[in-house]
Motif scaffolding. Structure first.
Motif, short mmCIF file in Angstrom:
data_model
loop_
_atom_site.label_atom_id
_atom_site.label_comp_id
_atom_site.label_asym_id
_atom_site.label_seq_id
_atom_site.Cartn_x
_atom_site.Cartn_y
_atom_site.Cartn_z
N SER A 125 0.96 -1.13 -0.10
CA SER A 125 -0.22 -0.16 0.06
C SER A 125 0.87 1.34 -0.11
N PRO A 126 0.82 2.07 -1.09
CA PRO A 126 1.68 3.29 -0.89
C PRO A 126 1.46 4.28 -0.09
N LYS A 127 0.06 4.22 0.51
CA LYS A 127 -0.33 5.27 1.39
C LYS A 127 -0.12 4.94 2.89
N ASP A 128 0.45 3.74 3.03
CA ASP A 128 0.33 2.93 4.36
C ASP A 128 1.45 3.57 5.28
N ILE A 129 1.46 4.35 5.93
CA ILE A 129 2.08 5.02 7.16
C ILE A 129 1.78 4.39 8.34
N PRO A 130 2.91 4.25 9.30
CA PRO A 130 2.50 3.93 10.64
C PRO A 130 1.66 4.88 11.42
N ARG A 131 0.56 4.32 12.17
CA ARG A 131 -0.51 5.15 12.52
C ARG A 131 0.08 5.90 13.73
N GLN A 132 1.28 5.75 14.30
CA GLN A 132 1.65 6.48 15.46
C GLN A 132 2.66 7.70 14.80
N ASP A 133 3.06 7.63 13.45
CA ASP A 133 3.68 8.83 13.00
C ASP A 133 2.91 9.68 12.19
N ASN A 134 1.70 9.87 12.14
CA ASN A 134 1.05 10.60 11.29
C ASN A 134 1.58 12.20 11.00
N ALA A 135 1.91 12.58 12.46
CA ALA A 135 2.05 14.02 12.63
C ALA A 135 3.46 14.33 11.95
N GLU A 136 4.42 13.34 11.65
CA GLU A 136 5.70 13.75 11.41
C GLU A 136 6.32 13.15 10.13
N MET A 137 5.36 12.60 9.34
CA MET A 137 5.66 12.02 7.98
C MET A 137 5.49 13.05 6.92
N GLU A 138 5.47 14.33 7.34
CA GLU A 138 5.73 15.35 6.12
C GLU A 138 6.95 16.08 6.05
N ASP A 139 7.35 16.41 4.80
CA ASP A 139 8.41 17.22 4.73
C ASP A 139 8.20 18.52 3.87
N GLU A 140 9.28 18.96 3.41
CA GLU A 140 8.90 20.24 2.52
C GLU A 140 8.13 19.96 1.27
N ALA A 141 8.35 18.79 0.77
CA ALA A 141 7.70 18.51 -0.43
C ALA A 141 6.13 17.90 -0.32
N GLY A 142 5.80 17.65 0.83
CA GLY A 142 4.68 17.17 1.15
C GLY A 142 4.82 15.92 1.85
N GLU A 143 4.09 14.69 1.70
CA GLU A 143 3.98 13.66 2.22
C GLU A 143 5.44 12.68 2.13
N LYS A 144 5.79 12.37 3.25
CA LYS A 144 6.95 11.39 3.04
C LYS A 144 6.84 10.03 3.06
N THR A 145 7.64 9.26 2.37
CA THR A 145 7.21 7.73 2.31
C THR A 145 7.86 7.13 3.48
N VAL A 146 7.20 6.30 4.07
CA VAL A 146 7.63 5.48 5.20
C VAL A 146 8.67 4.44 4.66
N PRO A 147 10.03 4.30 5.30
CA PRO A 147 10.98 3.39 4.66
C PRO A 147 10.38 2.09 4.82
N PHE A 148 10.89 1.15 3.76
CA PHE A 148 10.33 0.03 3.94
C PHE A 148 10.61 -1.07 5.16
N GLU A 149 12.08 -0.76 5.68
CA GLU A 149 12.30 -1.49 6.85
C GLU A 149 11.41 -1.38 8.03
N PHE A 150 10.78 0.13 8.15
CA PHE A 150 9.89 0.34 9.36
C PHE A 150 8.52 -0.18 9.04
#
Length: 398
Positions: A125-150
Motif C-alpha cells: 500500500s503506497p499510502k500506508d504509514i505507521p499510525r503512530q507517526d502521522n504528524a511527522e511524516m511530512e516534509d517540505e515536498a509534502g507527504e514522506k514515504t515510510v521506509p520499507f524496513e519500518f
C-alpha cells in the motif's frame, strides 16, 4: 471469490508448502542450504533456496546473528540493528529485514500465514504509514514515504503483540473463574486447574518481559535505533559514491603531488561527512514507533501483573482457610483427648468394682446401690470434662 481471498489462499498455500520442507537442510558446497520465504518491497512473495554464506553476503550479517534465527536453538526475543539489515526474533517471527526485502524462516507456524498477509498488505500500500507517526511524516515536498524496513518492523511488532495479547486474554477468561471457584470449593480438581493456569501465567509473563526489555533497550540507545535506518544509510552511501566520482573527474589533469594531497583531504572529508551523517540521523520517527508498541506491551505486562497479584491473593486466602481448618482440627483433637482422659477415669472406677475382692459394698447389695454407683461415675466424668473445657477456653487453648 474476489482478488483478496485468492491472494490470501495463495499465501496460505505457499506457506503450507514451505512448512512441509521446513527444517530440511542440504549441504551445498561448503555451506548449508535452507528454503527462505522472501517478501519484496512491492509486496510480492516467493520461495528461494539460499545457502547460508549467500545470506551472509546478501544481508551483511555475521554467522552469530544467523544463529539467533535458528529454529532449533532457543534464543530470547531479540531485535538487532546492523549495517545492512535488521534481525528480528519475536515469538513466532524469525526474519531478516533489509532495505528492499524481508527473509523469513519458521513459517510452518500457523500464525505466520496471517503475519505474511499483513506484511504484504502493509508494504504494497503506497499510502500506508505507521499510525503512530502521522504528524511527522511530512516534509517540505509534502507527504514522506515510510521506509520499507519500518513497515516490516512494525508488522513484526504488531504480530508479536497481537499474539501475546490474544494469549493473555484467553488466560484471563480461564484464570479468574477458576480462582473464584477454588475459593468457594477447595478440591483436587480445582487445585490442579489453578496449578496449570499459574504455570502458563509464569511462561507468558516471561515472554512478555523479554519483549518489553528488548524494546526498552532500543529506546534507551539512540545509536542502536540509528543503525535501523537502512534506507537512509543506503541513500547516503549512494550520494557519497556519486560525489566521490565527481570529485575524481574534477581532479584529472592535476599534478601527482597535488593528487596525493587532494586524496588525503577527500578521505578526511569523506570520513567527516560519514560521522556527521551518522550523528545527524533523527531517530524520532523510529522512537515514536517503538514507544507505541512499548506502551502496548507494557499494558499486556500490567494485565499479567494484575493476574499474578490475584493468584497470589487467592493463594493467601486458601492458606488462611487451610490454617483455620487446621486450627479447628487441633481444637477437636484437644477435645477428644480430654474426653478420652475422662473416659479412662471412668474405666478406672469400673475396673475397681470389677475386681474379684470382698468388700462391704457387695454384702447385701441392692440394685439401687448399683445404679447409684453407675450414675455417680458417669456424672463425675461429665463434670470433670466440663471443668477441663472451661479451663481450656479460659486459657485460650480451645
Amino acid at each position: 471469490m474476489d482478488g483478496t481471498q485468492q491472494h490470501r489462499l495463495h499465501v496460505e498455500d505457499e506457506i503450507g508448502k514451505w512448512g512441509v520442507v521446513h527444517g530440511q537442510t542440504r549441504r551445498k558446497g561448503t555451506g548449508t542450504t535452507r528454503l527462505w520465504l522472501i517478501v519484496t518491497a512491492s509486496g510480492q512473495s516467493h520461495l528461494e533456496e539460499v545457502e547460508k554464506h549467500s545470506v551472509m553476503r546478501r544481508t551483511g550479517l555475521p554467522n552469530r546473528d544467523l544463529r539467533v534465527l535458528d529454529p532449533l536453538l532457543s534464543y530470547p526475543s531479540t531485535i538487532l540493528g546492523r549495517e545492512k539489515a535488521i534481525v528480528v526474533n519475536l515469538e513466532h517471527i524469525k526474519a531478516i529485514i533489509t532495505a528492499n526485502e524481508v527473509l523469513m524462516i519458521n513459517s510452518s507456524n500457523p500464525l505466520m500465514s496471517q503475519f505474511v498477509q499483513d506484511l504484504q498488505d502493509r508494504v504494497s500500500s503506497p499510502k500506508d504509514i505507521p499510525r503512530q507517526d502521522n504528524a511527522e511524516m511530512e516534509d517540505e515536498a509534502g507527504e514522506k514515504t515510510v521506509p520499507f524496513e519500518f513497515k516490516a518492523l512494525e508488522s513484526c511488532l504488531e504480530s508479536a503483540c497481537r499474539c501475546l495479547e490474544s494469549e493473555t486474554q484467553t488466560l484471563e477468561h480461564e484464570a479468574y473463574p477458576a480462582l473464584d471457584e477454588l475459593t468457594s470449593k477447595i478440591s483436587t480438581m480445582n487445585l490442579e486447574r489453578v496449578r496449570q493456569i499459574k504455570s502458563r501465567l509464569v511462561a507468558i509473563s516471561g515472554r512478555v518481559q523479554k519483549v518489553r526489555d528488548e524494546l526498552e533497550h532500543l529506546l534507551d540507545d539512540d545509536n542502536d535505533m540509528a543503525e535501523m535506518y537502512l534506507t537512509e544509510k543506503l541513500d547516503h552511501h549512494s550520494r557519497e559514491q556519486t560525489s566521490l566520482a565527481e570529485e575524481t573527474q574534477n581532479e584529472i589533469g592535476e599534478d601527482d603531488d597535488n593528487d596525493d594531497d587532494d586524496d588525503d583531504q577527500s578521505r578526511m572529508k569523506e570520513d567527516g561527512s560519514k560521522n556527521d551523517s551518522e550523528s545527524s540521523i533523527n531517530v524520532e520517527e523510529l522512537e515514536m514507533l517503538l514507544e507505541a508498541y512499548f506502551a502496548q506491551i507494557d499494558g499486556i505486562s500490567q494485565q499479567l501483573s494484575n493476574m499474578t497479584e490475584y493468584v497470589d491473593d487467592t493463594e493467601d486466602f486458601i492458606n488462611i482457610m487451610l490454617d483455620d481448618k487446621q486450627n479447628q482440627l487441633l481444637q477437636m483433637g484437644v477435645m477428644l483427648s480430654t474426653a478420652n482422659m475422662v473416659i479412662n477415669a471412668g474405666i478406672v472406677v469400673v475396673g475397681f468394682f470389677g475386681m474379684n475382692i470382698t468388700i462391704s459394698l457387695y454384702d447385701n447389695g441392692q440394685p439401687i446401690q448399683f445404679w447409684e454407683t453407675t450414675l455417680g461415675t458417669i456424672g463425675g466424668c461429665i463434670v470433670f470434662y466440663l471443668i477441663a473445657l472451661g479451663w481450656g477456653k479460659k486459657k485460650n487453648l480451645i
